[in-house]
Design an enzyme around this catalytic site. Structure first.
Site, mmCIF file in Angstrom:
data_model
loop_
_atom_site.group_PDB
_atom_site.id
_atom_site.type_symbol
_atom_site.label_atom_id
_atom_site.label_comp_id
_atom_site.label_asym_id
_atom_site.label_seq_id
_atom_site.Cartn_x
_atom_site.Cartn_y
_atom_site.Cartn_z
ATOM 1 N N ASP A 36 5.773 -1.328 -8.563
ATOM 2 C CA ASP A 36 5.298 -1.272 -7.176
ATOM 3 C C ASP A 36 5.110 0.170 -6.754
ATOM 4 O O ASP A 36 5.220 1.079 -7.562
ATOM 5 C CB ASP A 36 6.245 -2.024 -6.240
ATOM 6 C CG ASP A 36 7.667 -1.520 -6.376
ATOM 7 O OD1 ASP A 36 7.845 -0.291 -6.373
ATOM 8 O OD2 ASP A 36 8.587 -2.346 -6.513
ATOM 9 N N LYS A 58 2.895 -3.528 -2.081
ATOM 10 C CA LYS A 58 2.004 -3.715 -0.934
ATOM 11 C C LYS A 58 0.622 -3.134 -1.206
ATOM 12 O O LYS A 58 0.482 -2.057 -1.739
ATOM 13 C CB LYS A 58 2.580 -2.960 0.266
ATOM 14 C CG LYS A 58 3.406 -3.836 1.149
ATOM 15 C CD LYS A 58 3.821 -3.107 2.406
ATOM 16 C CE LYS A 58 5.109 -3.719 2.904
ATOM 17 N NZ LYS A 58 6.019 -2.815 3.518
ATOM 18 N N MET A 173 15.576 3.515 4.559
ATOM 19 C CA MET A 173 14.822 2.551 5.379
ATOM 20 C C MET A 173 15.158 2.678 6.865
ATOM 21 O O MET A 173 15.303 1.680 7.561
ATOM 22 C CB MET A 173 15.097 1.112 4.917
ATOM 23 C CG MET A 173 14.671 0.875 3.483
ATOM 24 S SD MET A 173 15.027 -0.788 2.903
ATOM 25 C CE MET A 173 16.746 -0.672 2.481
HETATM 26 N N1 SAH Z 1 16.375 1.502 -4.819
HETATM 27 C C1 SAH Z 1 15.842 2.593 -4.040
HETATM 28 C C2 SAH Z 1 15.871 2.317 -2.566
HETATM 29 C C3 SAH Z 1 14.994 1.185 -2.147
HETATM 30 S S1 SAH Z 1 14.929 1.000 -0.411
HETATM 31 C C4 SAH Z 1 16.604 3.872 -4.389
HETATM 32 O O1 SAH Z 1 17.648 3.823 -5.035
HETATM 33 O O2 SAH Z 1 16.113 4.953 -4.041
HETATM 34 C C5 SAH Z 1 13.490 1.948 -0.008
HETATM 35 C C6 SAH Z 1 13.878 3.186 0.756
HETATM 36 O O3 SAH Z 1 14.278 4.202 -0.123
HETATM 37 C C7 SAH Z 1 12.759 3.819 1.569
HETATM 38 O O4 SAH Z 1 12.582 3.177 2.795
HETATM 39 C C8 SAH Z 1 13.282 5.217 1.737
HETATM 40 O O5 SAH Z 1 14.281 5.282 2.716
HETATM 41 C C9 SAH Z 1 13.943 5.458 0.410
HETATM 42 N N2 SAH Z 1 13.069 6.149 -0.548
HETATM 43 C C10 SAH Z 1 12.764 5.761 -1.785
HETATM 44 N N3 SAH Z 1 11.992 6.682 -2.397
HETATM 45 C C11 SAH Z 1 11.843 7.690 -1.521
HETATM 46 C C12 SAH Z 1 11.180 8.951 -1.562
HETATM 47 N N4 SAH Z 1 10.505 9.355 -2.644
HETATM 48 N N5 SAH Z 1 11.228 9.742 -0.480
HETATM 49 C C13 SAH Z 1 11.900 9.356 0.625
HETATM 50 N N6 SAH Z 1 12.531 8.185 0.721
HETATM 51 C C14 SAH Z 1 12.521 7.360 -0.342
#
Ligand code: SAH
Length: 516
Positions: A36, A58, A173
């Site tokens: 994704d 999405k 998030m």
């Molecule tokens: N499993 C993921 C989190 C999934 S929830 C992890 O461990 O990172 C999705 C959220 O992760 C987004 O809404 C944001 O808050 C954060 N996120 C993921 N990648 C990001 C990035 N490159 N920059 C900023 N926020 C990020």
């Protein structure tokens, strides 16, 4: 039929190099890649050439695939005997719903592995110069979901406990709820002066950071029009950024630079851009392969058969050297059979490729165009000599023509063919449209021709127009001419026609563009 294995893999926060070695191995081994938007499309290059890539994130015109459907998809593919990798942003166990995916696999008796990744909760702050813990400031950190959608209740967050935790708070998030989050933290006892940072699209070219305090951050975020995805960091460690911010200080930070050359040849350019803090976005449009026609084969065989007769072997590219040696091997010819010949190599890289195979070129023209080779040739070749030119099928005609004019009997063989490589990354048109590519690099005429063709195949009706507002960087005047003949506006041609020269010239033009 045997069942496949499912790898549930953390792809890291965006920079494709932040995947783990184990994750990469699983990717290279899989028949199907389910990915994704948070798990970078750039990683698809590492998949097997014939791997199927399924996007489940999405799209602007379509909704996300439902989690239940993704769970079922993984099961179905494994039941068909396929090894499947589910690439997930960050770490799969941090708000990644990996539990649900693993659960259904378990119920269906399918073998799976959960391979951790670097979560955005620590990697994104790190790329903004914010360590989540610090000896003097934070001895713990908590990772909390902000429940992005503004209408959802946050009953699961125990604000009194969260607020009174000793260390750094990291919210994922949470952008849409930044006002509410700050309010709750202040209401439950955190000082309104507590530093807060939001880092959007961390580890990618779009990385952007907004800093404030619990009392000001909502307004700051609005003013900056910062949108998800972003990580929110609350705590004194945020101040570390003033001294520790690192990638943002590099000259190519924020620049996404398209690399069009063959993947097998891209690594040097990618590394140079990487070192300077830019994001090298690989979109290889050429591939070289052994020629297939029987005429080409016959010509090579014939040329090899008279190895002893040549006075010169002239190589014009690294590919030329590599494929020449492949043919030697194919026909069982020992290089020493060319004992009468002197070797010429256009450019230091070609000479180096020869040198690593134990052959020192006698002639290495100083500048890197076929024209300058002629100047140096003039004094060393003589009428009646016999020259072999192993080259690609798209090589320019000027060298053999001039050699013939000098009275040199010249045999050209196409030791490789250049073909358009089928793009597996379907995201480029969208990135171009949104202005998310800042520079395009062309390192040969065929990269120009093929990029335009690849874009057409991806549904872009007027590719030249699609590239109008982007800096076009060409390695030398010949490539630049090809680009201009297509109607492209070339903004970068280095003084020295090398990769280093190209990268230096890009740094310069982007400095000017950014108004520094
Ligand atoms: N499993 C993921 C989190 C999934 S929830 C992890 O461990 O990172 C999705 C959220 O992760 C987004 O809404 C944001 O808050 C954060 N996120 C993921 N990648 C990001 C990035 N490159 N920059 C900023 N926020 C990020």
């Amino acid at each position: 039929m045997d069942r496949g294995i499912v790898y549930l893999v953390g792809a890291g926060p965006g920079d494709p190099k932040l995947i783990t070695l184990r994750g990469l191995e699983a990717l290279k081994r899989s028949d199907v890649v389910v990915y994704d938007r948070l798990a970078g499309p750039q990683l698809l290059h590492f998949a097997k050439p014939d791997a199927e890539c399924i996007y489940v994130g999405k799209l602007s015109d379509r909704h996300t695939m439902k989690q239940e459907d993704i769970n079922q998809l993984l099961v179905d593919l494994a039941l068909q005997g396929k090894n499947v990798i589910r690439l997930k942003g960050g770490d799969p166990t941090v708000f990644g719903r990996v539990g649900e995916e693993a659960d259904l696999l378990q119920k269906n008796g399918i073998i799976y592995e959960i391979i951790p990744g670097i979560t955005s909760a620590i990697a994104v702050p790190a790329y903004a110069g914010i360590p989540v813990t610090h000896r003097d400031m934070a001895s713990s950190f908590s990772v909390i979901t902000g429940h992005e959608s503004p209408d959802k209740l946050d009953l699961s967050i125990q604000w009194d406990k969260v607020t009174n935790a000793t260390g750094t708070l990291v919210f994922l998030m949470g952008v849409a709820k930044i006002g509410y989050i700050s309010e709750q933290l202040i209401a439950h006892g955190r000082s309104p002066e507590t530093p807060v940072a939001l880092v959007q699209w961390g580890t990618r070219a779009e990385q952007r950071t907004v800093v404030g305090t619990l009392s000001t951050i909502e307004a700051e975020v609005k003013a900056a029009n910062l949108k998800p995805p972003a990580v929110i960091i609350v705590g004194d460690v945020v101040n570390q950024r003033e001294t520790l911010s690192w990638i943002e200080k590099k000259p190519l930070f924020g620049q996404r630079i398209l690399i069009t050359r063959a993947r097998s040849q891209a690594s040097e350019l990618v590394a140079k851009i990487d070192d300077l803090g830019g994001e090298a976005y690989e979109f290889p449009v050429i591939e070289t392969k052994l020629p297939s026609s029987s005429e080409a084969l016959q010509a090579i065989e014939q040329a090899m058969a008279q190895a002893e007769a040549y006075d010169w072997v002239m190589l014009t590219s690294v590919n030329g050297v590599e494929y020449f040696y492949r043919w030697l091997d194919h026909f069982g010819v020992d290089i020493r059979r060319f004992h009468r010949a002197k070797f010429a190599a256009v450019g230091p890289k070609t000479a180096e490729a020869l040198a690593t195979r134990g052959v020192r070129a006698e002639l290495i023209p100083e500048s890197f165009r076929a024209e300058s080779m002629l100047e140096s040739l003039n004094s060393v070749v003589s009428t009646g000599q016999f020259a072999l030119l192993p080259r690609g099928d798209l090589a320019r005609e000027i060298l053999p023509r001039e050699l013939r004019e000098l009275g040199v009997q010249t045999v050209e063989i196409d030791v490789y063919e250049t073909v358009l490589s089928a793009p597996r990354d379907v995201w480029l048109p969208e990135l171009l449209e949104k202005g998310k590519i800042h520079v395009i690099t062309f390192t040969s005429s065929s990269t120009v021709n093929n990029l335009l063709e690849a874009l057409r195949r991806l549904g872009v009706q007027n590719p030249v127009e699609a590239l109008q507002n982007i800096d076009i960087a060409c390695i030398g005047p010949v490539t630049a001419k090809t680009a201009e003949d297509h109607g492209l506006k070339v903004t970068v041609v280095p003084e020295k026609y090398t990769l280093d020269g190209l990268v230096e010239a890009i740094v310069e033009i982007r400095r000017v563009t950014k108004g520094e």
